[in-house]
Design a protein around this motif. Structure first.
Motif, PDB file in Angstrom:
ATOM      1  N   GLU A  52       0.850  -1.188   0.000  1.00  0.00           N
ATOM      2  CA  GLU A  52       0.000   0.000   0.000  1.00  0.00           C
ATOM      3  C   GLU A  52       0.882   1.234   0.000  1.00  0.00           C
ATOM      4  OE1 GLU A  52      -2.664  -0.199   3.338  1.00  0.00           O
ATOM      5  OE2 GLU A  52      -3.150  -2.290   2.905  1.00  0.00           O
ATOM      6  N   ALA A  53       0.711   2.101  -1.016  1.00  0.00           N
ATOM      7  CA  ALA A  53       1.475   3.340  -1.101  1.00  0.00           C
ATOM      8  C   ALA A  53       1.032   4.276   0.014  1.00  0.00           C
ATOM      9  CB  ALA A  53       1.283   3.993  -2.457  1.00  0.00           C
ATOM     10  N   ASP A  54       2.014   4.921   0.655  1.00  0.00           N
ATOM     11  CA  ASP A  54       1.755   5.881   1.724  1.00  0.00           C
ATOM     12  C   ASP A  54       2.762   7.022   1.566  1.00  0.00           C
ATOM     13  OD1 ASP A  54       1.027   7.227   3.985  1.00  0.00           O
ATOM     14  OD2 ASP A  54       1.766   5.732   5.396  1.00  0.00           O
ATOM     15  N   GLY A  55       2.439   7.981   0.705  1.00  0.00           N
ATOM     16  CA  GLY A  55       3.373   9.060   0.398  1.00  0.00           C
ATOM     17  C   GLY A  55       4.575   8.509  -0.354  1.00  0.00           C
ATOM     18  N   LEU A  56       5.785   8.747   0.184  1.00  0.00           N
ATOM     19  CA  LEU A  56       7.009   8.254  -0.446  1.00  0.00           C
ATOM     20  C   LEU A  56       7.296   6.798  -0.121  1.00  0.00           C
ATOM     21  CD1 LEU A  56       9.455  11.269   0.045  1.00  0.00           C
ATOM     22  CD2 LEU A  56       8.436  10.474  -2.084  1.00  0.00           C
ATOM     23  N   TYR A  57       6.503   6.198   0.771  1.00  0.00           N
ATOM     24  CA  TYR A  57       6.783   4.847   1.262  1.00  0.00           C
ATOM     25  C   TYR A  57       5.725   3.850   0.816  1.00  0.00           C
ATOM     26  CZ  TYR A  57      10.077   7.340   4.183  1.00  0.00           C
ATOM     27  OH  TYR A  57      11.112   8.130   4.606  1.00  0.00           O
ATOM     28  N   VAL A  58       6.064   2.565   0.947  1.00  0.00           N
ATOM     29  CA  VAL A  58       5.124   1.476   0.689  1.00  0.00           C
ATOM     30  C   VAL A  58       5.089   0.605   1.933  1.00  0.00           C
ATOM     31  CG1 VAL A  58       4.543  -0.468  -0.779  1.00  0.00           C
ATOM     32  CG2 VAL A  58       5.711   1.514  -1.768  1.00  0.00           C
ATOM     33  N   LYS A  59       3.887   0.302   2.414  1.00  0.00           N
ATOM     34  CA  LYS A  59       3.725  -0.454   3.660  1.00  0.00           C
ATOM     35  C   LYS A  59       2.874  -1.701   3.431  1.00  0.00           C
ATOM     36  CE  LYS A  59       4.299   3.662   6.357  1.00  0.00           C
ATOM     37  NZ  LYS A  59       3.877   4.547   7.377  1.00  0.00           N
ATOM     38  N   ASN A  60       2.833  -2.555   4.458  1.00  0.00           N
ATOM     39  CA  ASN A  60       2.017  -3.780   4.445  1.00  0.00           C
ATOM     40  C   ASN A  60       2.342  -4.673   3.247  1.00  0.00           C
ATOM     41  OD1 ASN A  60       0.649  -2.922   6.817  1.00  0.00           O
ATOM     42  ND2 ASN A  60      -0.674  -1.632   5.558  1.00  0.00           N
ATOM     43  N   LEU A  61       3.613  -5.018   3.133  1.00  0.00           N
ATOM     44  CA  LEU A  61       4.081  -5.823   2.012  1.00  0.00           C
ATOM     45  C   LEU A  61       3.680  -7.287   2.151  1.00  0.00           C
ATOM     46  CD1 LEU A  61       5.796  -3.280   1.596  1.00  0.00           C
ATOM     47  CD2 LEU A  61       7.676  -4.763   0.977  1.00  0.00           C
ATOM     48  N   SER A  62       3.423  -7.908   1.021  1.00  0.00           N
ATOM     49  CA  SER A  62       3.167  -9.349   0.954  1.00  0.00           C
ATOM     50  C   SER A  62       3.584  -9.830  -0.433  1.00  0.00           C
ATOM     51  CB  SER A  62       1.687  -9.653   1.207  1.00  0.00           C
ATOM     52  OG  SER A  62       0.886  -9.088   0.180  1.00  0.00           O
ATOM     53  N   ASP A  63       3.643 -11.133  -0.588  1.00  0.00           N
ATOM     54  CA  ASP A  63       3.946 -11.763  -1.867  1.00  0.00           C
ATOM     55  C   ASP A  63       5.217 -11.184  -2.508  1.00  0.00           C
ATOM     56  OD1 ASP A  63       3.445 -13.683  -3.776  1.00  0.00           O
ATOM     57  OD2 ASP A  63       2.233 -12.351  -5.014  1.00  0.00           O
ATOM     58  N   ILE A  64       6.305 -11.112  -1.721  1.00  0.00           N
ATOM     59  CA  ILE A  64       7.577 -10.557  -2.201  1.00  0.00           C
ATOM     60  C   ILE A  64       8.285 -11.600  -3.056  1.00  0.00           C
ATOM     61  CG2 ILE A  64       9.809  -9.616  -1.508  1.00  0.00           C
ATOM     62  CD1 ILE A  64       8.467  -8.888   1.207  1.00  0.00           C
ATOM     63  N   LYS A  65       8.699 -11.179  -4.249  1.00  0.00           N
ATOM     64  CA  LYS A  65       9.451 -12.045  -5.155  1.00  0.00           C
ATOM     65  C   LYS A  65      10.693 -11.284  -5.603  1.00  0.00           C
ATOM     66  CE  LYS A  65       5.508 -14.649  -6.961  1.00  0.00           C
ATOM     67  NZ  LYS A  65       4.663 -14.368  -5.862  1.00  0.00           N
ATOM     68  N   VAL A  66      11.860 -11.969  -5.620  1.00  0.00           N
ATOM     69  CA  VAL A  66      13.117 -11.337  -6.006  1.00  0.00           C
ATOM     70  C   VAL A  66      13.905 -12.293  -6.894  1.00  0.00           C
ATOM     71  CG1 VAL A  66      15.278 -10.322  -5.169  1.00  0.00           C
ATOM     72  CG2 VAL A  66      13.199 -10.055  -3.816  1.00  0.00           C
ATOM     73  N   THR A  67      14.555 -11.737  -7.911  1.00  0.00           N
ATOM     74  CA  THR A  67      15.508 -12.495  -8.720  1.00  0.00           C
ATOM     75  C   THR A  67      16.815 -11.714  -8.783  1.00  0.00           C
ATOM     76  OG1 THR A  67      14.957 -11.479 -10.849  1.00  0.00           O
ATOM     77  CG2 THR A  67      13.674 -13.417 -10.198  1.00  0.00           C
ATOM     78  N   ILE A  68      17.924 -12.417  -8.912  1.00  0.00           N
ATOM     79  CA  ILE A  68      19.214 -11.804  -9.168  1.00  0.00           C
ATOM     80  C   ILE A  68      19.801 -12.524 -10.379  1.00  0.00           C
ATOM     81  CG2 ILE A  68      20.372 -13.281  -7.462  1.00  0.00           C
ATOM     82  CD1 ILE A  68      22.351 -10.939  -6.997  1.00  0.00           C
ATOM     83  N   GLN A  69      20.144 -11.759 -11.399  1.00  0.00           N
ATOM     84  CA  GLN A  69      20.614 -12.308 -12.668  1.00  0.00           C
ATOM     85  C   GLN A  69      19.617 -13.328 -13.216  1.00  0.00           C
ATOM     86  OE1 GLN A  69      22.553  -9.869 -13.005  1.00  0.00           O
ATOM     87  NE2 GLN A  69      24.337 -10.911 -13.844  1.00  0.00           N
ATOM     88  N   GLY A  70      18.319 -13.094 -12.968  1.00  0.00           N
ATOM     89  CA  GLY A  70      17.266 -13.959 -13.499  1.00  0.00           C
ATOM     90  C   GLY A  70      16.980 -15.207 -12.692  1.00  0.00           C
ATOM     91  N   ARG A  71      17.712 -15.440 -11.594  1.00  0.00           N
ATOM     92  CA  ARG A  71      17.477 -16.628 -10.759  1.00  0.00           C
ATOM     93  C   ARG A  71      16.633 -16.244  -9.547  1.00  0.00           C
ATOM     94  NH1 ARG A  71      22.607 -17.160 -12.441  1.00  0.00           N
ATOM     95  NH2 ARG A  71      23.545 -16.366 -10.543  1.00  0.00           N
ATOM     96  N   ASP A  72      15.579 -17.020  -9.312  1.00  0.00           N
ATOM     97  CA  ASP A  72      14.649 -16.740  -8.217  1.00  0.00           C
ATOM     98  C   ASP A  72      15.293 -16.937  -6.854  1.00  0.00           C
ATOM     99  OD1 ASP A  72      12.562 -16.212  -9.962  1.00  0.00           O
ATOM    100  OD2 ASP A  72      11.878 -18.290  -9.968  1.00  0.00           O
ATOM    101  N   PHE A  73      14.914 -16.073  -5.915  1.00  0.00           N
ATOM    102  CA  PHE A  73      15.243 -16.283  -4.509  1.00  0.00           C
ATOM    103  C   PHE A  73      14.281 -17.329  -3.958  1.00  0.00           C
ATOM    104  CE2 PHE A  73      17.652 -12.403  -2.831  1.00  0.00           C
ATOM    105  CZ  PHE A  73      18.298 -12.202  -4.036  1.00  0.00           C
ATOM    106  N   SER A  74      14.677 -17.948  -2.851  1.00  0.00           N
ATOM    107  CA  SER A  74      13.777 -18.904  -2.209  1.00  0.00           C
ATOM    108  C   SER A  74      12.575 -18.153  -1.650  1.00  0.00           C
ATOM    109  CB  SER A  74      14.508 -19.650  -1.094  1.00  0.00           C
ATOM    110  OG  SER A  74      15.034 -18.733  -0.158  1.00  0.00           O
ATOM    111  N   ASN A  75      11.454 -18.807  -1.625  1.00  0.00           N
ATOM    112  CA  ASN A  75      10.227 -18.184  -1.132  1.00  0.00           C
ATOM    113  C   ASN A  75       9.696 -18.982   0.030  1.00  0.00           C
ATOM    114  OD1 ASN A  75       9.781 -15.901  -2.782  1.00  0.00           O
ATOM    115  ND2 ASN A  75       9.317 -17.262  -4.487  1.00  0.00           N
ATOM    116  N   PRO A  76       8.898 -18.449   0.915  1.00  0.00           N
ATOM    117  CA  PRO A  76       8.437 -17.070   0.914  1.00  0.00           C
ATOM    118  C   PRO A  76       9.487 -16.112   1.466  1.00  0.00           C
ATOM    119  CG  PRO A  76       7.495 -18.214   2.779  1.00  0.00           C
ATOM    120  CD  PRO A  76       8.297 -19.232   2.011  1.00  0.00           C
TER     121      PRO A  76
END
Length: 191
Positions: A52-76
């Motif tokens: 949820e956007a809150d001014g310059l910030y984003v709060k209440n994060l969920s469903d985070i997904k990250v890749t580095i050089q196209g390889r997925d990080f472990s989840n959750p």
């Protein structure tokens, strides 16, 4: 005429609710020469999360997904606050500080088991505290990749983009309301 007015009021009432769930995608490119240990430059971290956007910030994060050089990080994955004044650098009881402005970020995206185990090898963080600024990522899942920037050679390539997506429950509510109005208009429901 009254039915049209009710439909307009219902649409206006649901509009802010539909905008609450927001998909964000982000990217960060590490400065050349401080990146992937396998010789692939530059090191690119990409990902997404719901928040949820809150001014310059984003709060209440969920469903985070990250890749580095196209390889997925472990989840959750979870978001943790960088707060060196709390006794340890990572405050596992607080959500990370995510901002559209790279210089306001203080977070780590890390496997959610970190809070109990205290160790991690798959992570992405951007921290800004006093004169110390660091951006780092590592992933040993499916091949090792690494990126590191700190105060003297920062790359300001942080990008955070917003994509509005309605929550599924609100879509069902909206469709149910429209179906009710349609049935009522066709006189299946009568007084």
């Amino acid at each position: 005429m009254m039915l049209k007015l009710k439909c307009a009021i219902l649409s206006l009432a649901l509009t802010p609710l539909l905008a609450q769930a927001t998909l964000f995608d982000f990217s960060y490119t590490f400065q050349s020469g401080y990146g992937d240990n396998r010789g692939v430059e530059p090191t690119l971290v990409q990902g997404s999360f719901i928040g949820e956007a809150d001014g310059l910030y984003v709060k209440n994060l969920s469903d985070i997904k990250v890749t580095i050089q196209g390889r997925d990080f472990s989840n959750p994955l979870t978001s943790i606050l960088y707060s060196p004044t709390s006794g340890t650098p990572w405050d596992t009881s607080s959500e990370g500080q995510i901002s559209f402005d790279v210089n306001l970020n203080n977070f780590i995206f890390v496997d959610s088991a970190y809070a109990s185990s205290g160790s991690y090898t798959n992570y992405f963080y951007i921290t800004n505290f006093g004169d110390t600024t660091q951006r780092q990522a590592s992933n040993d899942n499916g091949g090792y990749s690494y990126g590191f920037d700190h105060s003297s050679f920062l790359n300001s390539s942080w990008k955070l983009n917003v994509h509005e997506v309605p929550e599924p429950e609100l879509l069902f509510l909206l469709l149910g309301g429209l179906a009710t109005i349609g049935l009522r208009r066709s006189k299946i429901f009568t007084k």
